[in-house]
Write a protein that holds these residues in place. Structure first.
Motif, PDB file in Angstrom:
ATOM      1  N   SER A 168       1.284  -1.238   0.037  1.00 61.54           N
ATOM      2  CA  SER A 168       0.415   0.236   0.196  1.00 61.54           C
ATOM      3  C   SER A 168       0.443   0.850  -0.050  1.00 61.54           C
ATOM      4  N   LEU A 169       0.654   1.912  -0.769  1.00 58.76           N
ATOM      5  CA  LEU A 169       1.269   2.923  -0.631  1.00 58.76           C
ATOM      6  C   LEU A 169       0.910   4.027   0.410  1.00 58.76           C
ATOM      7  N   TRP A 170      -0.079   4.014   1.391  1.00 60.07           N
ATOM      8  CA  TRP A 170      -0.072   4.413   2.314  1.00 60.07           C
ATOM      9  C   TRP A 170       1.264   4.693   3.492  1.00 60.07           C
ATOM     10  N   ALA A 171       2.034   3.264   3.279  1.00 60.65           N
ATOM     11  CA  ALA A 171       3.218   3.039   4.101  1.00 60.65           C
ATOM     12  C   ALA A 171       4.412   3.934   4.044  1.00 60.65           C
ATOM     13  N   LEU A 172       4.231   4.888   2.336  1.00 62.55           N
ATOM     14  CA  LEU A 172       4.453   6.460   2.858  1.00 62.55           C
ATOM     15  C   LEU A 172       4.734   6.531   2.971  1.00 62.55           C
ATOM     16  N   VAL A 173       3.146   7.374   3.973  1.00 58.42           N
ATOM     17  CA  VAL A 173       2.791   8.238   4.539  1.00 58.42           C
ATOM     18  C   VAL A 173       3.367   7.790   5.925  1.00 58.42           C
ATOM     19  N   VAL A 174       3.146   6.697   6.325  1.00 57.73           N
ATOM     20  CA  VAL A 174       3.193   6.411   7.347  1.00 57.73           C
ATOM     21  C   VAL A 174       4.742   6.178   7.872  1.00 57.73           C
ATOM     22  N   ALA A 186       7.899  12.449  20.801  1.00 53.59           N
ATOM     23  CA  ALA A 186       6.419  11.943  20.977  1.00 53.59           C
ATOM     24  C   ALA A 186       5.816  11.989  19.703  1.00 53.59           C
ATOM     25  N   THR A 187       6.457  13.045  18.234  1.00 51.77           N
ATOM     26  CA  THR A 187       5.988  13.063  17.203  1.00 51.77           C
ATOM     27  C   THR A 187       6.211  12.007  16.378  1.00 51.77           C
ATOM     28  N   ASN A 188       7.547  11.509  16.521  1.00 56.04           N
ATOM     29  CA  ASN A 188       7.136   9.969  16.437  1.00 56.04           C
ATOM     30  C   ASN A 188       6.864   9.099  16.372  1.00 56.04           C
ATOM     31  N   THR A 189       6.234   8.659  17.837  1.00 53.52           N
ATOM     32  CA  THR A 189       5.535   7.684  18.225  1.00 53.52           C
ATOM     33  C   THR A 189       3.884   7.977  18.257  1.00 53.52           C
ATOM     34  N   VAL A 190       4.152   9.327  18.400  1.00 58.22           N
ATOM     35  CA  VAL A 190       2.537   9.110  18.423  1.00 58.22           C
ATOM     36  C   VAL A 190       1.581   8.967  16.711  1.00 58.22           C
ATOM     37  N   LEU A 191       2.182  10.042  15.922  1.00 57.31           N
ATOM     38  CA  LEU A 191       1.969  10.094  14.704  1.00 57.31           C
ATOM     39  C   LEU A 191       2.291   8.139  14.040  1.00 57.31           C
ATOM     40  N   VAL A 192       3.609   8.002  14.519  1.00 57.49           N
ATOM     41  CA  VAL A 192       3.452   6.580  13.599  1.00 57.49           C
ATOM     42  C   VAL A 192       2.425   5.953  13.553  1.00 57.49           C
ATOM     43  N   LEU A 193       2.156   5.894  15.041  1.00 56.35           N
ATOM     44  CA  LEU A 193       1.603   4.609  15.704  1.00 56.35           C
ATOM     45  C   LEU A 193       0.067   5.287  15.407  1.00 56.35           C
ATOM     46  N   SER A 194      -0.534   5.978  15.621  1.00 57.15           N
ATOM     47  CA  SER A 194      -2.007   6.720  15.426  1.00 57.15           C
ATOM     48  C   SER A 194      -1.839   6.592  13.259  1.00 57.15           C
ATOM     49  N   PHE A 195      -0.946   6.604  12.628  1.00 55.64           N
ATOM     50  CA  PHE A 195      -0.946   6.270  10.978  1.00 55.64           C
ATOM     51  C   PHE A 195      -1.234   4.767  10.756  1.00 55.64           C
ATOM     52  N   ILE A 196      -0.504   4.034  11.144  1.00 57.75           N
ATOM     53  CA  ILE A 196      -0.789   2.426  11.395  1.00 57.75           C
ATOM     54  C   ILE A 196      -1.889   2.097  11.832  1.00 57.75           C
ATOM     55  N   THR A 197      -2.947   2.972  12.838  1.00 53.52           N
ATOM     56  CA  THR A 197      -4.060   2.278  13.018  1.00 53.52           C
ATOM     57  C   THR A 197      -5.189   2.877  12.620  1.00 53.52           C
ATOM     58  N   LEU A 198      -4.353   3.778  11.781  1.00 50.98           N
ATOM     59  CA  LEU A 198      -5.861   4.506  10.683  1.00 50.98           C
ATOM     60  C   LEU A 198      -6.185   4.055   8.584  1.00 50.98           C
ATOM     61  N   PHE A 199      -3.838   3.763   8.962  1.00 55.67           N
ATOM     62  CA  PHE A 199      -4.395   2.882   7.297  1.00 55.67           C
ATOM     63  C   PHE A 199      -4.467   1.560   7.240  1.00 55.67           C
ATOM     64  N   PHE A 200      -4.298   1.426   8.478  1.00 53.88           N
ATOM     65  CA  PHE A 200      -3.751  -0.448   8.811  1.00 53.88           C
ATOM     66  C   PHE A 200      -4.480  -1.500   9.820  1.00 53.88           C
TER      67      PHE A 200
END
Length: 193
Positions: free
Chosen positions: A97-103, A137-151
């Motif tokens: 998935s191209l969403w992986a690039l966003v994550v 915190a930016t790294n942790t919160v956004l990466v995990l949020s994007f994983i939850t959102l997209f995957f």
């Protein structure tokens, strides 16, 4: 002006080299690491680079970190490689998935931007520590949020699970390491510049 620009490019190259060395050494050490906590360390040079070189160059370092993450997830397959590399197939499918690039890239670019502005507002050792906290915190919160959102449908991660993971995962170790190193390194680098 040219000397300053050349100096910044040289320093940027040094930060990128440090990031590559940290990534390679992390892979080697964590392959025999006996503890369940495996903190990410690659964001620390991005945070320090952001503070020292500015938000634009920090964003570039974050982009480089994202590219390293994509390459790493493409070459070294783990159960979650598909959330960081579009070339790794999603479980149960034969495509990525191209969403992986966003994550893999967007949060890391922001790691290179936010710490600069936090530190610029305070400009002391405490500011460096707070900037490190915000970057981590930016790294942790956004990466995990994007994983939850997209995957989330593939990982089974819910919002409650996301919050629990943020609080109990490697994030505490990552924050502590980032704060200590950034608060120790930034004042010395600023004096030398």
């Amino acid at each position: 002006m040219k000397k300053s620009k050349a100096s910044d490019i040289a320093i940027l190259a040094i930060f990128i080299a440090i990031m590559v060395v940290v990534q390679v050494l992390s892979q080697i050490v964590y392959s025999v690491w006996p503890l369940p906590i495996v903190p990410t360390l690659l964001h620390i040079p991005v945070i320090i680079g952001s503070i020292i070189l500015g938000a634009r160059k920090g964003a570039f370092l974050g982009l480089v970190m994202g590219i390293i993450s994509v390459i790493n997830s493409t070459i070294l397959t783990t159960p979650l490689s598909y959330v960081f590399s579009p070339l790794q197939p999603i479980p149960g499918t034969n495509h990525g998935s191209l969403w992986a690039l966003v994550v893999a890239i967007v949060p890391l670019i922001l790691i290179g931007i936010f710490p600069y502005f936090i530190y610029k507002a305070m400009q002391n050792r405490t500011g460096a520590g707070i900037a490190a906290f915000v970057g981590t915190a930016t790294n942790t919160v956004l990466v995990l949020s994007f994983i939850t959102l997209f995957f989330g449908q593939y990982t089974g991660m819910t919002f409650a699970g996301l919050i629990q993971l943020i609080i109990t995962s490697n994030s505490i170790a990552e924050v502590i390491i980032a704060i200590i190193l950034t608060a120790a390194i930034v004042p010395s680098l600023e004096k030398s510049r």
